[in-house]
Design an enzyme around this catalytic site. Structure first.
Site, short mmCIF file in Angstrom:
data_model
loop_
_atom_site.label_atom_id
_atom_site.label_comp_id
_atom_site.label_asym_id
_atom_site.label_seq_id
_atom_site.Cartn_x
_atom_site.Cartn_y
_atom_site.Cartn_z
N PRO A 72 22.32 -31.05 -1.20
CA PRO A 72 21.48 -31.58 -2.28
C PRO A 72 20.15 -30.85 -2.38
CG PRO A 72 22.28 -33.35 -0.82
CD PRO A 72 22.52 -32.04 -0.14
N GLU A 73 20.04 -29.98 -3.36
CA GLU A 73 18.76 -29.37 -3.65
C GLU A 73 18.37 -29.83 -5.05
OE1 GLU A 73 18.23 -25.41 -2.25
OE2 GLU A 73 19.75 -25.64 -0.71
N LYS A 76 13.42 -33.28 -5.32
CA LYS A 76 14.63 -33.80 -4.70
C LYS A 76 14.65 -35.33 -4.67
CE LYS A 76 14.41 -30.64 -1.15
NZ LYS A 76 14.95 -30.03 0.08
N ARG A 132 15.98 -26.04 9.99
CA ARG A 132 15.67 -24.93 9.09
C ARG A 132 16.52 -23.71 9.46
NH1 ARG A 132 10.16 -26.40 6.63
NH2 ARG A 132 10.76 -28.55 6.33
#
Ligand SMILES: [Zn+2]
Length: 276
Positions: A2-3, A51, A254
């Site tokens: 989900p971006e 988002k 990340r």
């Protein structure tokens, strides 16, 4: 993943399913909203900001003196909303992941694994969202402001800065990796050493915008399985441009993918002339 584009698409799905509808039932499976009942409330619209998902509702007058409310949710890595026809089986995820159910006569919206689920007066949305930078897919997208915010911390690596939603809202890890590959920039380049920051920001917006309206995210132009990215998810596979093995580094959540040849590591900062 989900971006910004996925959240934008999800907001459209919810809007088509529920906008204008009066809710015939609701079911929240999170402690903070366990006693909340939106039966009789009307869905005004569904929108996204970066988002974040915003389902705006109108409360029936006798329930509360505040009329305009917002149901906020965030998908993070794993959340989804799905719209079903009444009576249709809910199959998107296992039932124990359901966090919210909103029913109308025409549709049922089911939210799985939602984060930051909260009901707040619409007038207070800024309390949750005021920190966000310009929304890449927003009607008020402001590239100059995004560049200004990025440039304000020249020593931060560009990989970190693009993910910081206070700079610009909507870029997640996939677009970060792909964008930096397409620009030939190492993720560890300090923002102050990125040659054309406005060009990088403009490409970020184009990548997200190109993926609106579909669920397969592609930065290569191909929607074929295994062909949709240049570097993301392609550790040890050959770079599509130069053949070098794609590198991957895990820094907590990340994860960064890059081509060591196409995106050379920046030289260490020049310390300047030593003091005499
Ligand atoms: Zn390469």
């Amino acid at each position: 993943m989900p971006e910004g584009d996925t959240v934008w698409n999800t907001a459209r799905v919810l809007h088509r399913a529920l906008a204008g509808a009066r809710l015939t039932g609701s079911d929240f499976r999170v402690p903070a909203l366990a006693t909340t009942d939106l039966t009789g409330w009307t869905v005004t619209e569904s929108a996204s900001r970066g988002k974040h998902l915003l389902l705006r509702l109108t409360a029936p007058a006798p329930v509360t003196s505040t009329i305009a409310w917002t149901l906020h949710s965030h998908l993070r890595m794993d959340g989804v909303w799905r719209a079903y026809a009444p009576g249709e089986r809910w199959t998107a995820r296992p039932a124990h992941l359901i966090r919210a159910v909103l029913r109308s006569a025409q549709a049922v919206a089911v939210g799985y694994h939602l984060h930051e689920l909260a009901l707040l007066p619409t007038a207070e949305e800024e309390r949750l969202l005021g920190h966000l930078g310009p929304d890449l897919l927003g009607a008020d997208w402001d590239p100059a402001e995004a560049v200004r915010r990025l440039a304000a911390a020249p020593g931060v690596t560009i990989g970190e800065a693009l993910l910081d939603q206070r700079n610009l809202a909507g870029v997640g890890n996939l677009y970060k990796c792909e964008l930096l590959f397409l620009r030939g920039i190492s993720p560890w380049t300090p923002v102050g050493a990125v040659p054309d920051l406005p060009g990088t920001v403009a490409l970020a917006q184009r990548l997200l915008a190109a993926n609106r309206g579909r669920w397969t995210q592609s930065t290569t132009g191909s929607l074929r399985r295994g062909q949709t990215s240049y570097v993301y998810g392609r550790r040890a596979q050959p770079c599509r441009r130069c053949g070098t093995a794609i590198a991957k580094e895990d820094l907590g959540d990340r994860v960064t993918y890059w081509c060591p040849t196409c995106q050379p590591t920046p030289p260490p900062a020049d310390p300047g002339t030593p003091p005499v």
